[in-house]
Design an enzyme around this catalytic site. Sequence first.
Site, PDB file in Angstrom:
ATOM      1  N   LYS A 272       5.380  -0.017 -31.536  1.00  0.00           N
ATOM      2  CA  LYS A 272       6.432  -0.207 -32.532  1.00  0.00           C
ATOM      3  C   LYS A 272       7.709   0.484 -32.069  1.00  0.00           C
ATOM      4  O   LYS A 272       7.649   1.429 -31.274  1.00  0.00           O
ATOM      5  CB  LYS A 272       6.009   0.447 -33.851  1.00  0.00           C
ATOM      6  CG  LYS A 272       4.919  -0.284 -34.597  1.00  0.00           C
ATOM      7  CD  LYS A 272       4.634   0.403 -35.928  1.00  0.00           C
ATOM      8  CE  LYS A 272       3.553  -0.309 -36.702  1.00  0.00           C
ATOM      9  NZ  LYS A 272       3.917  -1.676 -37.114  1.00  0.00           N
ATOM     10  N   ARG A 346      -5.939  -6.148 -39.627  1.00  0.00           N
ATOM     11  CA  ARG A 346      -6.817  -7.292 -39.892  1.00  0.00           C
ATOM     12  C   ARG A 346      -8.085  -7.216 -39.048  1.00  0.00           C
ATOM     13  O   ARG A 346      -9.121  -7.762 -39.422  1.00  0.00           O
ATOM     14  CB  ARG A 346      -6.056  -8.603 -39.667  1.00  0.00           C
ATOM     15  CG  ARG A 346      -5.649  -8.845 -38.250  1.00  0.00           C
ATOM     16  CD  ARG A 346      -4.556  -9.894 -38.151  1.00  0.00           C
ATOM     17  NE  ARG A 346      -3.260  -9.375 -38.617  1.00  0.00           N
ATOM     18  CZ  ARG A 346      -2.152 -10.117 -38.668  1.00  0.00           C
ATOM     19  NH1 ARG A 346      -2.176 -11.392 -38.310  1.00  0.00           N
ATOM     20  NH2 ARG A 346      -1.034  -9.583 -39.096  1.00  0.00           N
TER      21      ARG A 346
HETATM   22  N1  BES Z   1       0.877  -1.297 -40.619  1.00  0.00           N
HETATM   23  C1  BES Z   1       1.628  -2.418 -40.229  1.00  0.00           C
HETATM   24  C2  BES Z   1       2.299  -3.126 -41.401  1.00  0.00           C
HETATM   25  C3  BES Z   1       3.372  -2.337 -42.116  1.00  0.00           C
HETATM   26  C4  BES Z   1       4.685  -2.483 -41.755  1.00  0.00           C
HETATM   27  C5  BES Z   1       3.058  -1.522 -43.175  1.00  0.00           C
HETATM   28  C6  BES Z   1       5.667  -1.796 -42.429  1.00  0.00           C
HETATM   29  C7  BES Z   1       4.030  -0.830 -43.850  1.00  0.00           C
HETATM   30  C8  BES Z   1       5.342  -0.976 -43.492  1.00  0.00           C
HETATM   31  C9  BES Z   1       0.712  -3.428 -39.545  1.00  0.00           C
HETATM   32  O1  BES Z   1      -0.330  -2.897 -38.825  1.00  0.00           O
HETATM   33  C10 BES Z   1       1.554  -4.184 -38.599  1.00  0.00           C
HETATM   34  O2  BES Z   1       2.000  -3.594 -37.651  1.00  0.00           O
HETATM   35  N2  BES Z   1       1.777  -5.463 -38.850  1.00  0.00           N
HETATM   36  C11 BES Z   1       2.570  -6.268 -38.020  1.00  0.00           C
HETATM   37  C12 BES Z   1       1.851  -7.575 -37.828  1.00  0.00           C
HETATM   38  C13 BES Z   1       2.438  -8.425 -36.734  1.00  0.00           C
HETATM   39  C14 BES Z   1       2.155  -7.804 -35.384  1.00  0.00           C
HETATM   40  C15 BES Z   1       1.839  -9.804 -36.826  1.00  0.00           C
HETATM   41  C16 BES Z   1       3.898  -6.496 -38.717  1.00  0.00           C
HETATM   42  O3  BES Z   1       3.931  -6.618 -39.927  1.00  0.00           O
HETATM   43  O4  BES Z   1       4.912  -6.519 -38.020  1.00  0.00           O
HETATM   44 MN    MN Z   2       0.186  -2.375 -36.850  1.00  0.00          MN
END
Ligand code: BES
Ligand code: MN
Length: 503
Positions: A272, A346
């Site tokens: 990230k 997921r």
């Molecule tokens: N934990 C994150 C989602 C999240 C984002 C929670 C912001 C709280 C605040 C999750 O694991 C994630 O990284 N999701 C990705 C999915 C993508 C790679 C398809 C996302 O939402 O960008």
């Molecule tokens: Mn994630």
Amino acid sequence: MAIEIVTTSEPLHALAGSIVLPVVPEFRLDGSIEDSEDRLGSWVAAAAHAAGVSGRVGQVAAVPPPAEWPAERLVLAGLGTPEQRTLADIRRVAALTAKVTTDAGGRILVWPVAGLLRHPIESVVQAIVEGVGLASYRFHRYRSSDAASRIQQLVVAGMGSAIETGIRRGRIVYDAVNFARDLTNEPGNLLDPERLSGIAWEVAQEVGLQCSIYDRALLEELGAGAILAVGQGSRREPRLVHLIYRPTEPVLTRVALVGKAVTFDSGGLSLKPAEGMERMKGDMAGGAVVLSVLRALPALDLPIEVHGIIAAAENLPDGDGFRPGDILRTLSGKTVEVISTDAEGRLLLADALTYAVQQDAHLLVDIATLTGACAVALGRGGSGLFATDERARDLLLRAASEVGERIWPLPLWDEYRDLLRSEHADLKNTAGRWGAAINAALFLREFTGGRPWLHLDIAGPAWTDQAGPFGPPGATGHGVRTLLRFLELWTEQASGDNEGEAR
Ligand code: BES
Ligand code: MN
Ligand code: ZN
């Protein structure tokens, strides 16, 4: 620090502390205190006018008490018209009175309840206790000095068993929310999967739940390849926690609550951006909600069996971490091609849902900070609900609206399922940016074994960057109150069904 909650039958003008006076539109006093002569009525009308409190819900101001009262201050609280006043209004106003009182240095808050009707008195008291208990939440355990003022005593002005019940239930609820907030606010270095499972174990001993914990070796034996893959890049090994609440009465139905608990989500190799990454210590909010709900269940004494299943892992990049392109064998037997290691939630849930199916749960409910896309769609205020069962969905939405949490239905469109097709495995774990909350839900559905299933994506409301009526920035505990209420409603419905069968 727990709030002391007491009741009294003394008149308000004899009490110390900060005394709430409900104000309704047109400067009329609510019925609760009409008895103490018209003099008070006109006094309050004048004070409210001067303080700009017209009676609208949410207007709250502290003013000096009449000269002959021993109180420290009066807290004028706009409560709207009785016809329109909801329990959520009362909860929010109670929270605001706690804030105004502590901001002024007060520690004792007195709430009269007699006149707030249109709702059962028990529910009114519960809402007040919840509001004050939530507003008084702080996470200061790692501060060297904690000078913050807090409500120490809540005095409910009124007596009787309905009031006692309301206090008891309010306390169960706010304590559950605050427990989930505590866990979620804990930083990744201090709360890793092992520590989380240790806390779950302690909770289970304390309140009387069955608890099994799968460490890495046991997860390998089980075949939970997805949980193992997500945890593979961290020296802090993953855990699967399985809690069971078994009622003393015969079991009407079996529900599984499944929580995502990524104790820190860096994204893994699909790293990230640095900006705001610290918030990802809260990526175990779903697991915290599940643990907290299970912890509260023995006190609620519902005649249903509830399984709490928490998949915990830390998602870090590492020489031994899982990679994009990897193919995992999940507990269900289905294979998944990893496209992004940041779509780790997921993967955890895939195995945890399969595990719940193996427990023969009649209804699966998962809760997870799953997708940024869900927060983009609904904002930070509410979570998305996906469902394969209409009855369960409607009851969950009813529960949410009763307790005042924003939860909104989103679709499971079958056409989008094709986007999850993989060339080399049964599924891939992401399907691009459009509709990412829906695609994530469709991915999860593959692991529900066709059982009735609800999925709550709490990525938006699990965390807040701003102080609000219910407390400081940080974890919110969103979902706890809805799930507790939902389990009550689900129980009612299940007992209705059972009677039907008996006839
Ligand atoms: N934990 C994150 C989602 C999240 C984002 C929670 C912001 C709280 C605040 C999750 O694991 C994630 O990284 N999701 C990705 C999915 C993508 C790679 C398809 C996302 O939402 O960008
Ligand atoms: Mn994630
Ligand atoms: Zn995550």
